[in-house]
Write an enzyme that holds these catalytic residues in place. Structure first.
Site, PDB file in Angstrom:
ATOM      1  N   CYS A  98      27.710 -74.315 -13.588  1.00 22.11           N
ATOM      2  CA  CYS A  98      26.415 -73.633 -13.556  1.00 22.11           C
ATOM      3  C   CYS A  98      25.214 -74.565 -13.434  1.00 22.11           C
ATOM      4  O   CYS A  98      24.989 -75.144 -12.394  1.00 22.11           O
ATOM      5  CB  CYS A  98      26.299 -72.703 -14.760  1.00 22.11           C
ATOM      6  SG  CYS A  98      25.108 -71.379 -14.448  1.00 22.11           S
ATOM      7  N   GLU A 142      31.930 -69.236 -15.182  1.00 20.82           N
ATOM      8  CA  GLU A 142      31.759 -69.963 -16.457  1.00 20.82           C
ATOM      9  C   GLU A 142      32.056 -68.984 -17.606  1.00 20.82           C
ATOM     10  O   GLU A 142      31.674 -67.803 -17.528  1.00 20.82           O
ATOM     11  CB  GLU A 142      30.285 -70.420 -16.515  1.00 20.82           C
ATOM     12  CG  GLU A 142      29.853 -71.117 -17.781  1.00 20.82           C
ATOM     13  CD  GLU A 142      28.336 -71.439 -17.732  1.00 20.82           C
ATOM     14  OE1 GLU A 142      27.605 -70.875 -16.876  1.00 20.82           O
ATOM     15  OE2 GLU A 142      27.892 -72.242 -18.569  1.00 20.82           O
ATOM     16  N   LYS A 183      30.962 -79.372 -19.446  1.00 13.87           N
ATOM     17  CA  LYS A 183      29.614 -79.246 -18.854  1.00 13.87           C
ATOM     18  C   LYS A 183      28.680 -80.343 -19.354  1.00 13.87           C
ATOM     19  O   LYS A 183      28.504 -80.530 -20.569  1.00 13.87           O
ATOM     20  CB  LYS A 183      29.044 -77.865 -19.184  1.00 13.87           C
ATOM     21  CG  LYS A 183      27.740 -77.535 -18.484  1.00 13.87           C
ATOM     22  CD  LYS A 183      27.368 -76.075 -18.752  1.00 13.87           C
ATOM     23  CE  LYS A 183      26.142 -75.626 -18.014  1.00 13.87           C
ATOM     24  NZ  LYS A 183      25.857 -74.189 -18.249  1.00 13.87           N
ATOM     25  N   VAL A 194      21.362 -67.315 -14.313  1.00 15.31           N
ATOM     26  CA  VAL A 194      20.280 -66.384 -14.647  1.00 15.31           C
ATOM     27  C   VAL A 194      19.005 -66.706 -13.860  1.00 15.31           C
ATOM     28  O   VAL A 194      18.203 -65.832 -13.590  1.00 15.31           O
ATOM     29  CB  VAL A 194      19.976 -66.351 -16.163  1.00 15.31           C
ATOM     30  CG1 VAL A 194      21.095 -65.664 -16.926  1.00 15.31           C
ATOM     31  CG2 VAL A 194      19.747 -67.748 -16.728  1.00 15.31           C
TER      32      VAL A 194
HETATM   33  C1  ACM Z   1      23.770 -71.666 -17.026  1.00 18.36           C
HETATM   34  O1  ACM Z   1      23.904 -72.887 -16.929  1.00 18.36           O
HETATM   35  N1  ACM Z   1      24.732 -70.911 -17.512  1.00 18.36           N
HETATM   36  C2  ACM Z   1      22.532 -71.020 -16.611  1.00 18.36           C
END
Ligand code: ACM
Length: 265
Positions: A142, A38, A109, A169
């Protein structure tokens, strides 16, 4: 089919350096499909919308996209890459798909994580599946891992491989993606980054690495380290994802009780 992830350490704001590094690695690696992290070109921790505006690019004419198109054409490969997208005054945390004939598509996203909500607009296009000659692929980014609907919809639409650019993370995703693969009987390629960003006081982010390629039976075919840049390359048979039967009498899609789930959706 040979698939690959690049686990990298992007340096914030150094788009040219980040892209050139990835270009060289793709150039020297033999695979049909590459998945990058990402926001692989910009880094993750933007301080403001102004920074996002300065570092994001329009599709398909931005520097990163054009560079990936160049290597895609040259090597006749497919690339999934997370970038910051600029479009009609809005900014999206996006994943682009590049093929041997150029730009193919974008996923924006859907489930934004934490401060991303202040910086980006939520995705506004449906989950899509693309035929890339040897397989059908879908993209999610992510934090979408925490929403089983993302992987489910891509799988119901026929994806054999879920490509998953990430900047993880939280610690749970590498394990959770095993479940996403088992419950949908698909492959997943999670390309995560490593390193630390502490551009904002009191908000140190440590990215957990552990990029991985998981098979439809839940087997982790390749899992990278927590702290090193790596290229993972494996040979897979995407046809394995076509078989949705667990026993001769259990098909994971046909057995779903949509009549009972409906009121909840
Ligand atoms: C994330 O969605 N970059 C933790």
């Amino acid at each position: 089919m040979r698939v690959s992830f690049l686990q990298t350490y992007p340096i914030f704001g150094k788009i040219k350096d980040n892209v050139e590094k990835v270009f060289d690695r793709i150039n020297s690696t033999d695979a049909n499909l590459f998945v990058l992290p990402e926001l692989f070109n910009t880094g993750y921790q933007f301080k403001s919308k102004k920074e996002v505006s300065e570092l994001s690019e329009a599709l398909p004419d931005g520097y990163t996209t054009k560079t990936l198109i160049e290597i895609g054409r040259k090597k006749k490969i497919f690339i999934v890459a997370g970038i910051a997208e600029k479009g009609r005054g809005r900014f999206y945390n996006s994943s682009i798909l590049i093929g041997s004939k150029g730009f193919i598509g974008v996923y924006r996203k859907t489930h934004l994580f934490w401060h991303e909500k202040k910086l980006f607009t939520e995705g506004d296009i449906p989950f899509e599946v693309y035929n890339i000659e040897k397989a059908k692929i879908g993209m999610m980014i992510c934090f979408d891992w925490l929403f089983p609907e993302a992987a489910r919809i891509l799988s119901l639409k026929g994806a054999d491989i879920i490509c998953h650019p990430s900047n993880l993370v939280l610690p749970h995703c590498p394990q959770a993606m095993i479940t996403r693969c088992i419950e949908n009987r698909v492959f997943a390629i999670t390309a995560n980054r490593i390193g630390v960003e502490k551009r904002i006081k009191g908000q140190k982010l440590k990215f957990i690495g552990q990029s991985e390629i998981v098979a439809p039976d839940g087997k982790v075919i390749y899992r990278a380290s927590t702290g090193k840049e790596e290229i993972g390359v494996v040979d897979i048979d995407p046809k394995m994802a076509k078989n949705k039967n667990i026993t001769p009498l259990n098909n994971i899609f046909k057995d779903r009780r949509k009549d009972l789930y409906k009121p909840l959706l």
